[in-house]
Scaffold this motif. Structure first.
Motif, mmCIF file in Angstrom:
data_model
loop_
_atom_site.group_PDB
_atom_site.id
_atom_site.type_symbol
_atom_site.label_atom_id
_atom_site.label_comp_id
_atom_site.label_asym_id
_atom_site.label_seq_id
_atom_site.Cartn_x
_atom_site.Cartn_y
_atom_site.Cartn_z
ATOM 1 N N SER A 15 0.626 -0.940 -0.238
ATOM 2 C CA SER A 15 -0.011 -0.445 -0.763
ATOM 3 C C SER A 15 1.003 1.104 0.395
ATOM 4 C CB SER A 15 -1.349 0.763 1.334
ATOM 5 O OG SER A 15 -0.618 0.230 2.600
ATOM 6 N N GLU A 16 1.824 1.300 0.696
ATOM 7 C CA GLU A 16 2.898 2.355 0.757
ATOM 8 C C GLU A 16 3.798 1.927 -0.553
ATOM 9 O OE1 GLU A 16 5.120 1.193 4.285
ATOM 10 O OE2 GLU A 16 3.894 2.307 5.371
ATOM 11 N N ARG A 17 4.210 1.188 -1.141
ATOM 12 C CA ARG A 17 4.453 1.177 -2.641
ATOM 13 C C ARG A 17 3.564 2.230 -3.560
ATOM 14 N NH1 ARG A 17 6.552 -3.602 -1.823
ATOM 15 N NH2 ARG A 17 4.869 -4.639 -3.300
ATOM 16 N N GLN A 18 2.054 1.519 -3.517
ATOM 17 C CA GLN A 18 1.163 2.479 -4.325
ATOM 18 C C GLN A 18 0.837 3.437 -4.107
ATOM 19 O OE1 GLN A 18 -0.265 0.478 -6.729
ATOM 20 N NE2 GLN A 18 -1.372 2.744 -7.154
ATOM 21 N N GLY A 19 0.980 4.051 -2.333
ATOM 22 C CA GLY A 19 0.908 5.928 -1.971
ATOM 23 C C GLY A 19 1.960 6.337 -3.304
ATOM 24 N N ALA A 20 3.379 5.658 -3.204
ATOM 25 C CA ALA A 20 4.176 6.258 -3.635
ATOM 26 C C ALA A 20 4.248 6.723 -4.482
ATOM 27 C CB ALA A 20 5.876 5.993 -3.547
ATOM 28 N N ARG A 21 3.530 5.365 -5.890
ATOM 29 C CA ARG A 21 3.474 5.713 -6.996
ATOM 30 C C ARG A 21 2.185 6.275 -7.486
ATOM 31 N NH1 ARG A 21 3.651 -1.075 -8.551
ATOM 32 N NH2 ARG A 21 5.532 -0.583 -9.380
ATOM 33 N N THR A 22 1.539 6.541 -6.963
ATOM 34 C CA THR A 22 -0.141 7.611 -7.086
ATOM 35 C C THR A 22 0.582 8.530 -8.299
ATOM 36 O OG1 THR A 22 -1.488 6.544 -5.717
ATOM 37 C CG2 THR A 22 -2.367 8.706 -6.455
ATOM 38 N N PRO A 23 1.192 9.981 -7.155
ATOM 39 C CA PRO A 23 1.485 10.849 -8.318
ATOM 40 C C PRO A 23 2.008 10.748 -8.913
ATOM 41 C CG PRO A 23 2.248 11.366 -6.175
ATOM 42 C CD PRO A 23 1.209 9.978 -6.163
ATOM 43 N N MET A 24 2.931 10.180 -9.807
ATOM 44 C CA MET A 24 3.860 9.750 -11.204
ATOM 45 C C MET A 24 3.126 9.006 -11.884
ATOM 46 S SD MET A 24 6.806 10.741 -11.101
ATOM 47 C CE MET A 24 7.290 9.382 -12.440
ATOM 48 N N ILE A 25 1.572 8.058 -11.226
ATOM 49 C CA ILE A 25 1.079 7.348 -12.709
ATOM 50 C C ILE A 25 0.249 8.579 -12.807
ATOM 51 C CG2 ILE A 25 -1.137 5.969 -12.511
ATOM 52 C CD1 ILE A 25 -0.373 4.082 -10.625
ATOM 53 N N LEU A 26 -0.043 9.711 -12.332
ATOM 54 C CA LEU A 26 -1.394 10.455 -12.575
ATOM 55 C C LEU A 26 -0.616 11.465 -13.725
ATOM 56 C CD1 LEU A 26 -3.440 12.736 -12.711
ATOM 57 C CD2 LEU A 26 -2.892 13.758 -10.418
ATOM 58 N N LEU A 27 1.249 11.755 -12.908
ATOM 59 C CA LEU A 27 2.088 12.387 -13.980
ATOM 60 C C LEU A 27 2.092 12.346 -15.012
ATOM 61 C CD1 LEU A 27 3.583 14.760 -14.516
ATOM 62 C CD2 LEU A 27 5.542 13.315 -13.303
ATOM 63 N N ILE A 28 2.465 10.302 -15.405
ATOM 64 C CA ILE A 28 2.189 10.090 -16.823
ATOM 65 C C ILE A 28 1.401 9.522 -17.364
ATOM 66 C CG2 ILE A 28 2.951 7.385 -17.236
ATOM 67 C CD1 ILE A 28 4.461 7.021 -14.798
ATOM 68 N N ALA A 29 -0.113 9.922 -17.239
ATOM 69 C CA ALA A 29 -1.183 9.291 -17.576
ATOM 70 C C ALA A 29 -1.369 10.692 -18.022
ATOM 71 C CB ALA A 29 -2.423 8.767 -16.942
ATOM 72 N N CYS A 30 -0.996 12.086 -17.542
ATOM 73 C CA CYS A 30 -1.531 13.179 -18.149
ATOM 74 C C CYS A 30 -0.349 13.456 -19.047
ATOM 75 C CB CYS A 30 -0.985 14.070 -16.877
ATOM 76 S SG CYS A 30 -2.580 14.163 -15.374
ATOM 77 N N ALA A 31 0.714 13.488 -19.069
ATOM 78 C CA ALA A 31 1.690 13.312 -20.108
ATOM 79 C C ALA A 31 1.443 12.587 -21.739
ATOM 80 C CB ALA A 31 3.393 12.870 -19.877
ATOM 81 N N ALA A 32 0.909 11.487 -21.022
ATOM 82 C CA ALA A 32 0.805 10.549 -22.848
ATOM 83 C C ALA A 32 -0.775 11.298 -23.301
ATOM 84 C CB ALA A 32 0.437 9.939 -22.081
ATOM 85 N N GLN A 33 -1.157 11.937 -22.051
ATOM 86 C CA GLN A 33 -3.081 12.595 -22.298
ATOM 87 C C GLN A 33 -2.442 13.873 -23.704
ATOM 88 O OE1 GLN A 33 -5.840 10.717 -23.665
ATOM 89 N NE2 GLN A 33 -6.505 12.661 -23.375
ATOM 90 N N PHE A 34 -2.027 14.967 -22.945
ATOM 91 C CA PHE A 34 -1.252 15.669 -23.969
ATOM 92 C C PHE A 34 -0.800 15.353 -24.357
ATOM 93 C CE2 PHE A 34 1.706 19.082 -24.133
ATOM 94 C CZ PHE A 34 1.671 20.345 -23.802
ATOM 95 N N ASN A 158 -5.893 17.812 -20.291
ATOM 96 C CA ASN A 158 -6.842 17.400 -22.423
ATOM 97 C C ASN A 158 -7.170 18.697 -22.900
ATOM 98 O OD1 ASN A 158 -7.801 15.227 -23.653
ATOM 99 N ND2 ASN A 158 -9.612 15.502 -22.682
ATOM 100 N N GLY A 159 -7.311 19.611 -21.917
ATOM 101 C CA GLY A 159 -8.270 20.950 -23.032
ATOM 102 C C GLY A 159 -6.810 21.705 -23.163
ATOM 103 N N GLY A 160 -6.298 21.597 -22.138
ATOM 104 C CA GLY A 160 -4.821 22.703 -22.641
ATOM 105 C C GLY A 160 -3.951 22.373 -23.746
ATOM 106 N N GLY A 161 -3.905 21.059 -23.386
ATOM 107 C CA GLY A 161 -2.843 20.727 -24.543
ATOM 108 C C GLY A 161 -3.730 20.892 -25.748
ATOM 109 N N GLY A 162 -5.223 20.751 -26.133
ATOM 110 C CA GLY A 162 -5.554 21.183 -27.199
ATOM 111 C C GLY A 162 -5.309 22.203 -28.583
ATOM 112 N N ALA A 163 -5.646 23.139 -26.644
ATOM 113 C CA ALA A 163 -4.880 24.235 -26.925
ATOM 114 C C ALA A 163 -3.483 24.750 -27.309
ATOM 115 C CB ALA A 163 -5.335 24.899 -25.704
ATOM 116 N N ALA A 164 -2.587 24.738 -26.217
ATOM 117 C CA ALA A 164 -1.293 23.960 -26.799
ATOM 118 C C ALA A 164 -0.879 24.031 -27.950
ATOM 119 C CB ALA A 164 -0.736 24.215 -25.220
ATOM 120 N N GLY A 165 -1.279 22.602 -28.696
ATOM 121 C CA GLY A 165 -0.502 22.342 -29.956
ATOM 122 C C GLY A 165 -0.134 23.782 -30.774
ATOM 123 N N ALA A 166 -1.171 24.449 -31.087
ATOM 124 C CA ALA A 166 -1.139 25.400 -32.085
ATOM 125 C C ALA A 166 -0.631 26.399 -31.924
ATOM 126 C CB ALA A 166 -2.463 26.723 -32.043
#
Length: 498
Positions: A15-34, A158-166
């Motif tokens: 559970s502690e390892r998962q807690g440490a991973r959680t912010p990184m998983i959000l960062l990875i998911a958001c970077a890929a979606q961006f 998601n919204g910022g990625g589309g906007a920043a593309g231009a």
């Protein structure tokens, strides 16, 4: 002889390892979606340079955008189901590698046909990658409040990625050349890949997952959407009543009907038709189609207007899109703070109404328009309203969804946005083209009239989305003394997924 005392383990508990991973998983998911969303819009500013370099026709310019969008839209449902059946990590990694490889092929293309084909493959990679990012968030953040914060961050990206593309597209086109709008994905993709291998946990998918993927359904919906868009785009050079146009439109309708038939017969459908009976989910996806139609066309048409009518360079056009980027982010962050308090309906109606007013204002653009007074204010309103709507429509579409259906729900909402974008871009570009053709003398006056008419139709799309939003649930439900706690996917609206 007594044994030595066991050494104390310094390794953190699971559970502690998962807690440490959680912010990184959000960062990875958001970077890929961006990266995925960025690639939908990053080419818009570079289109005039691509046209000059590769000898593209006006329809060819549209296909640079639509080849990606259609493959993305048509296969997103397959990507969502793959995330459920095969596992989010495997789907995420496969999509990431394919996306980066296709980006390299796009940048190396020597003619329009090769570039369009590579863009379609890039769309396939994005279709695997995008729903996996939302699935990772929905399965990692199981507590409703933390999930809503994570989805708020994801929606902002998601919204910022589309906007920043231009903006990014303009800078790269001006100083490095149009090929770098594709090459830029390679180092980003490699960095995300390295982080995903380290931090994203492996979760087993369903038994026999690959065999259960509905490939006939995916093929039929992709061919159907492509034929529809091709038929609409063909009206720029052929009349609506021509066999060429009606043949393509009829083929599209036929394949989409086949898709519905396939989904009703196969054991593991891409879209279980029973899911579409959930009122909130169905309405939210229809609203998302209207939102996507307006959002995609806004960046495309404004980019062409500023370069072809106002005479701005690619880098100046990109930089002038910055207010729109800020407005989208402000809208998404505002809705993230309010959606749990007032529910998605009020935010959606407000956001779509603001965008409708902005598009009506943009429809009055002129040949000698001044950016600071004639373009920036209505553009800011359009972007702000679309940003406000992004999170509540996503929240409504995924409310009450169980973890095993997270990929399906995220695939549906992403598909709706991309389908709306592809169809909206085709329709509004055709409207603009017909508006230009009505002028006997071609030139900036004709282009301005065509773009103005297209913005008027965009206002119609957002107005329809605002009307549809009235049928979504209102304020969130207030739990009574004896109420049971909501599940991981619940707690956003009173209507749930009913």
């Amino acid at each position: 002889m007594s044994s030595a005392p066991p050494a104390l383990s310094t390794e953190p508990a699971p559970s502690e390892r998962q807690g440490a991973r959680t912010p990184m998983i959000l960062l990875i998911a958001c970077a890929a979606q961006f990266m995925v969303v960025l690639d939908v819009s990053i080419v818009n500013v570079a289109l005039p340079d691509m046209k000059a370099s590769l000898g593209l026709s006006p329809a060819g310019q549209q296909w640079i955008v639509n080849a990606y969008t259609l493959a993305f839209a048509g296969l997103l449902l397959l990507g969502g189901r793959a995330a459920d059946l095969v596992g989010a990590r495997r789907t995420f990694l496969a999509g990431l590698v394919l996306f980066a490889a296709a980006s390299l092929a796009c940048g190396l293309s020597g003619d329009g046909t090769t570039l369009i084909a590579a863009r379609a493959v890039q769309g396939l990679g994005g279709a695997l990658l995008a729903p996996a990012t939302l699935t990772l968030i929905m399965t990692t953040f199981t507590e409703p409040r933390s999930r809503m914060r994570a989805m708020g961050t994801w929606s902002s990206v998601n919204g910022g990625g589309g906007a920043a593309g231009a903006v990014v597209g303009g800078l790269l086109t001006e100083y490095a050349g149009w090929r770098w709008v594709f090459f830029v994905n390679i180092p980003i993709g490699l960095a995300i890949l390295a982080a995903a291998l380290l931090y994203v946990p492996a979760v087993r998918g369903s038994h026999g997952g690959l065999r259960r993927l509905d490939l006939p359904g995916a093929l039929s919906v992709t061919v159907g959407l492509t034929a529809l868009v091709y038929g609409i785009i063909s009206t720029e050079s052929s009349p609506w009543g021509s066999p060429h146009v009606w043949g393509a439109l009829s083929l599209g309708i036929l394949f989409l009907a086949a898709f519905v038939l396939i989904e009703s017969k196969v054991a593991a459908p891409l879209v279980p038709l029973a899911v579409l009976r959930r009122r909130t989910l169905a309405i939210a996806n229809l609203v998302m189609i209207g939102l996507g139609s307006a959002m995609f066309a806004m960046w495309f048409l404004l980019s062409l207007y500023m370069q072809q009518v106002l005479g701005f360079s690619a880098v100046k056009t990109g930089l002038l899109f910055l207010p729109g980027c800020v407005a989208v982010i402000v809208g998404t962050r505002t809705s993230a703070h309010l959606v749990r308090r007032i529910g998605p309906r009020s935010l959606l109606v407000t956001g779509m109404a603001v965008s409708t007013f902005g598009f009506l204002w943009l429809s009055r653009i002129a040949v000698g328009g001044v950016f600071t007074t004639d373009v920036a204010p209505p553009f800011g309103l359009c972007a702000l309203g679309l940003g406000m709507a992004m999170l509540p429509v996503t929240a409504a579409a995924t409310t009450g969804i169980q973890p095993r259906e997270a990929g399906l729900a995220s695939g549906l909402v992403n598909t709706s946005r991309q389908v709306g974008g592809a169809l909206g871009l085709a329709i509004l570009a055709a409207v603009a083209s017909h508006g230009v053709a009505e002028h006997l003398v071609p030139g900036v006056q004709a282009l301005t009239a065509g773009y103005g008419r297209a913005f008027l139709f965009a206002a119609l799309f957002t107005a329809c989305a605002a009307f549809g939003s009235f049928f979504l649930p209102g304020r969130p439900a207030t739990a009574g003394p004896g109420a049971t706690a909501p599940g991981p996917g619940a707690g956003l609206t009173s209507g749930g997924a009913a």
